[in-house]
Write a protein that holds these residues in place. Structure first.
Motif, PDB file in Angstrom:
ATOM      1  N   ASP A 104     -12.410  -8.248  12.069  1.00  0.00           N
ATOM      2  CA  ASP A 104     -13.020  -7.252  11.185  1.00  0.00           C
ATOM      3  C   ASP A 104     -12.720  -5.825  11.620  1.00  0.00           C
ATOM      4  OD1 ASP A 104     -14.168  -9.029   9.398  1.00  0.00           O
ATOM      5  OD2 ASP A 104     -16.051  -9.186  10.512  1.00  0.00           O
ATOM      6  N   PHE A 105     -12.311  -5.653  12.861  1.00  0.00           N
ATOM      7  CA  PHE A 105     -12.040  -4.313  13.389  1.00  0.00           C
ATOM      8  C   PHE A 105     -10.543  -4.020  13.480  1.00  0.00           C
ATOM      9  CE2 PHE A 105     -16.296  -4.626  15.896  1.00  0.00           C
ATOM     10  CZ  PHE A 105     -16.999  -4.452  14.720  1.00  0.00           C
ATOM     11  N   ASN A 106      -9.741  -4.799  12.763  1.00  0.00           N
ATOM     12  CA  ASN A 106      -8.308  -4.525  12.738  1.00  0.00           C
ATOM     13  C   ASN A 106      -8.041  -3.213  12.013  1.00  0.00           C
ATOM     14  OD1 ASN A 106      -5.568  -4.928  13.130  1.00  0.00           O
ATOM     15  ND2 ASN A 106      -5.580  -7.008  12.334  1.00  0.00           N
ATOM     16  N   ASP A 107      -6.857  -2.632  12.251  1.00  0.00           N
ATOM     17  CA  ASP A 107      -6.503  -1.393  11.586  1.00  0.00           C
ATOM     18  C   ASP A 107      -6.281  -1.654  10.100  1.00  0.00           C
ATOM     19  OD1 ASP A 107      -5.974   1.287  11.276  1.00  0.00           O
ATOM     20  OD2 ASP A 107      -4.231   1.327  12.599  1.00  0.00           O
ATOM     21  N   GLN A 108      -6.254  -0.578   9.325  1.00  0.00           N
ATOM     22  CA  GLN A 108      -6.046  -0.702   7.889  1.00  0.00           C
ATOM     23  C   GLN A 108      -4.671  -1.295   7.602  1.00  0.00           C
ATOM     24  OE1 GLN A 108      -7.163   2.753   5.699  1.00  0.00           O
ATOM     25  NE2 GLN A 108      -6.312   2.048   3.759  1.00  0.00           N
ATOM     26  N   ASN A 109      -4.624  -2.185   6.632  1.00  0.00           N
ATOM     27  CA  ASN A 109      -3.364  -2.781   6.203  1.00  0.00           C
ATOM     28  C   ASN A 109      -2.769  -1.904   5.106  1.00  0.00           C
ATOM     29  OD1 ASN A 109      -1.249  -4.303   5.288  1.00  0.00           O
ATOM     30  ND2 ASN A 109      -2.425  -6.163   4.909  1.00  0.00           N
ATOM     31  N   TYR A 110      -1.697  -1.203   5.436  1.00  0.00           N
ATOM     32  CA  TYR A 110      -1.063  -0.315   4.461  1.00  0.00           C
ATOM     33  C   TYR A 110       0.014  -1.013   3.641  1.00  0.00           C
ATOM     34  CZ  TYR A 110      -3.521   3.485   6.757  1.00  0.00           C
ATOM     35  OH  TYR A 110      -4.497   4.301   7.265  1.00  0.00           O
ATOM     36  N   GLY A 111       0.119  -2.325   3.778  1.00  0.00           N
ATOM     37  CA  GLY A 111       1.026  -3.081   2.934  1.00  0.00           C
ATOM     38  C   GLY A 111       2.457  -2.564   2.983  1.00  0.00           C
ATOM     39  N   LEU A 112       3.004  -2.295   1.816  1.00  0.00           N
ATOM     40  CA  LEU A 112       4.399  -1.858   1.722  1.00  0.00           C
ATOM     41  C   LEU A 112       4.608  -0.424   2.206  1.00  0.00           C
ATOM     42  CD1 LEU A 112       5.448  -3.441  -1.712  1.00  0.00           C
ATOM     43  CD2 LEU A 112       5.707  -4.369   0.609  1.00  0.00           C
ATOM     44  N   TRP A 113       3.524   0.273   2.506  1.00  0.00           N
ATOM     45  CA  TRP A 113       3.660   1.631   3.045  1.00  0.00           C
ATOM     46  C   TRP A 113       3.827   1.641   4.562  1.00  0.00           C
ATOM     47  CZ3 TRP A 113      -0.833   4.644   0.186  1.00  0.00           C
ATOM     48  CH2 TRP A 113      -0.556   4.675  -1.181  1.00  0.00           C
ATOM     49  N   GLN A 114       3.576   0.552   5.199  1.00  0.00           N
ATOM     50  CA  GLN A 114       3.639   0.543   6.663  1.00  0.00           C
ATOM     51  C   GLN A 114       5.044   0.885   7.154  1.00  0.00           C
ATOM     52  OE1 GLN A 114      -0.057  -2.332   7.856  1.00  0.00           O
ATOM     53  NE2 GLN A 114       1.935  -3.284   7.832  1.00  0.00           N
ATOM     54  N   GLY A 115       5.092   1.796   8.123  1.00  0.00           N
ATOM     55  CA  GLY A 115       6.350   2.257   8.675  1.00  0.00           C
ATOM     56  C   GLY A 115       6.954   3.428   7.936  1.00  0.00           C
ATOM     57  N   ARG A 116       6.404   3.789   6.774  1.00  0.00           N
ATOM     58  CA  ARG A 116       6.928   4.912   5.994  1.00  0.00           C
ATOM     59  C   ARG A 116       6.171   6.192   6.340  1.00  0.00           C
ATOM     60  NH1 ARG A 116       7.071   3.340  -0.210  1.00  0.00           N
ATOM     61  NH2 ARG A 116       8.090   5.405  -0.267  1.00  0.00           N
ATOM     62  N   SER A 117       6.808   7.331   6.141  1.00  0.00           N
ATOM     63  CA  SER A 117       6.170   8.608   6.453  1.00  0.00           C
ATOM     64  C   SER A 117       5.164   8.984   5.372  1.00  0.00           C
ATOM     65  CB  SER A 117       7.221   9.716   6.579  1.00  0.00           C
ATOM     66  OG  SER A 117       7.746  10.057   5.310  1.00  0.00           O
ATOM     67  N   PHE A 118       4.170   9.792   5.759  1.00  0.00           N
ATOM     68  CA  PHE A 118       3.183  10.274   4.798  1.00  0.00           C
ATOM     69  C   PHE A 118       3.872  11.001   3.646  1.00  0.00           C
ATOM     70  CE2 PHE A 118       0.057  10.842   8.594  1.00  0.00           C
ATOM     71  CZ  PHE A 118      -0.134   9.472   8.644  1.00  0.00           C
ATOM     72  N   ASN A 119       4.825  11.857   3.974  1.00  0.00           N
ATOM     73  CA  ASN A 119       5.487  12.653   2.942  1.00  0.00           C
ATOM     74  C   ASN A 119       6.255  11.779   1.959  1.00  0.00           C
ATOM     75  OD1 ASN A 119       4.497  15.044   3.998  1.00  0.00           O
ATOM     76  ND2 ASN A 119       6.339  15.495   5.187  1.00  0.00           N
ATOM     77  N   ASP A 120       6.950  10.770   2.461  1.00  0.00           N
ATOM     78  CA  ASP A 120       7.713   9.885   1.571  1.00  0.00           C
ATOM     79  C   ASP A 120       6.786   9.131   0.621  1.00  0.00           C
ATOM     80  OD1 ASP A 120      10.083  10.671   2.682  1.00  0.00           O
ATOM     81  OD2 ASP A 120      10.372   8.863   3.906  1.00  0.00           O
ATOM     82  N   VAL A 121       5.684   8.621   1.154  1.00  0.00           N
ATOM     83  CA  VAL A 121       4.748   7.873   0.318  1.00  0.00           C
ATOM     84  C   VAL A 121       4.134   8.777  -0.744  1.00  0.00           C
ATOM     85  CG1 VAL A 121       2.507   6.692   0.314  1.00  0.00           C
ATOM     86  CG2 VAL A 121       4.234   6.092   2.026  1.00  0.00           C
ATOM     87  N   PHE A 122       3.747   9.981  -0.359  1.00  0.00           N
ATOM     88  CA  PHE A 122       3.150  10.910  -1.330  1.00  0.00           C
ATOM     89  C   PHE A 122       4.157  11.264  -2.427  1.00  0.00           C
ATOM     90  CE2 PHE A 122       2.282  15.278  -2.781  1.00  0.00           C
ATOM     91  CZ  PHE A 122       1.021  15.081  -3.328  1.00  0.00           C
ATOM     92  N   ALA A 123       5.388  11.549  -2.036  1.00  0.00           N
ATOM     93  CA  ALA A 123       6.410  11.928  -3.015  1.00  0.00           C
ATOM     94  C   ALA A 123       6.683  10.808  -4.015  1.00  0.00           C
ATOM     95  CB  ALA A 123       7.695  12.316  -2.300  1.00  0.00           C
ATOM     96  N   ALA A 124       6.578   9.554  -3.546  1.00  0.00           N
ATOM     97  CA  ALA A 124       6.869   8.411  -4.413  1.00  0.00           C
ATOM     98  C   ALA A 124       5.649   7.952  -5.208  1.00  0.00           C
ATOM     99  CB  ALA A 124       7.402   7.255  -3.575  1.00  0.00           C
ATOM    100  N   ASN A 125       4.476   8.533  -4.943  1.00  0.00           N
ATOM    101  CA  ASN A 125       3.243   8.064  -5.589  1.00  0.00           C
ATOM    102  C   ASN A 125       2.381   9.245  -6.047  1.00  0.00           C
ATOM    103  OD1 ASN A 125       3.085   4.906  -4.951  1.00  0.00           O
ATOM    104  ND2 ASN A 125       3.875   5.946  -3.132  1.00  0.00           N
ATOM    105  N   ARG A 126       2.996  10.193  -6.687  1.00  0.00           N
ATOM    106  CA  ARG A 126       2.271  11.399  -7.104  1.00  0.00           C
ATOM    107  C   ARG A 126       1.228  11.118  -8.182  1.00  0.00           C
ATOM    108  NH1 ARG A 126       4.394  16.089  -5.114  1.00  0.00           N
ATOM    109  NH2 ARG A 126       6.476  15.974  -4.182  1.00  0.00           N
ATOM    110  N   THR A 127       1.347  10.012  -8.882  1.00  0.00           N
ATOM    111  CA  THR A 127       0.381   9.708  -9.948  1.00  0.00           C
ATOM    112  C   THR A 127      -0.925   9.125  -9.422  1.00  0.00           C
ATOM    113  OG1 THR A 127       1.364   7.518 -10.281  1.00  0.00           O
ATOM    114  CG2 THR A 127       2.220   9.329 -11.636  1.00  0.00           C
TER     115      THR A 127
END
Length: 203
Positions: free
Chosen positions: A81-104
């Motif tokens: 229950d205390f595992n880190d958040q699962n970011y799924g397909l975002w794991q390993g990607r930069s914050f900026n890249d994810v934001f740019a690809a998901n602006r909606t």
């Protein structure tokens, strides 16, 4: 008439050491190694911890390794229950890249954002709340040292203070910082108190 105070269960949350090579990235469930803990800082933190405690960690290596830096024979119990958040397909990607690809996405509501094949902070908080309530009951009256992840600690603070999750995400939780939360059960109801949040020590 019994005038004794209800037993207090003390939670000492420590965020794991900084990780290697993951600056400004979603690393979440990636089992990345932590940076070595400076021995002087590890000793300073260890002096703040009780000699006898229940030690917990997440299933990820970085929390266990950090715990062992403070107490070589700690042997922390891994808590799913205390595992880190699962970011799924975002794991390993930069914050900026994810934001740019998901602006909606509605980035004004970060607790509700659900990464593809991952979990939201709301999901994280739900399981953290469950784990805290279960383990507080199981280890009632004991001190628990839990080496965990930033969002897990934020969720624990939200649980103790009853604050909304969007506000909890605004709380800074630095690597190796200490957060102390206490619980007494009075007339069947949990009463939480806060000793400190994000306390950073110097070696």
């Amino acid at each position: 008439m019994n005038s004794s105070s209800p037993a207090r269960t003390e939670w000492i949350w420590i965020r794991h050491a900084a990780v290697q090579g993951q600056e400004s990235r979603y690393y979440g469930r990636l089992d990345v190694a932590p940076e070595p803990v400076d021995p002087a800082l590890a000793a300073a933190i260890a002096r703040r911890l009780p000699a006898v405690a229940v030690w917990l960690s997440s299933p990820l290596t970085r929390t266990r390794v950090t715990a062992l830096a403070f107490k070589a024979d700690a042997d922390p119990i891994p808590v799913g229950d205390f595992n880190d958040q699962n970011y799924g397909l975002w794991q390993g990607r930069s914050f900026n890249d994810v934001f740019a690809a998901n602006r909606t996405l509605d980035w004004a509501k970060p607790a509700e954002i659900l990464p593809p094949e991952g979990e939201s902070f709301v999901d994280v908080a739900t399981r953290v709340f469950d784990g805290i309530e279960r383990l507080t009951a199981h280890y009632a009256g004991h001190t628990i040292v839990s080496v965990a992840h930033a969002n897990v600690v934020r969720a624990a603070i939200a649980h103790a203070l009853g604050i909304d999750l969007a506000t909890a995400l605004r709380i800074e939780i630095a690597p190796l910082s200490i957060t102390r939360l206490g619980c007494r059960v009075v007339n069947g109801a949990a009463q939480w108190s806060v000793g400190c949040i994000n306390l950073e020590l110097a070696g």
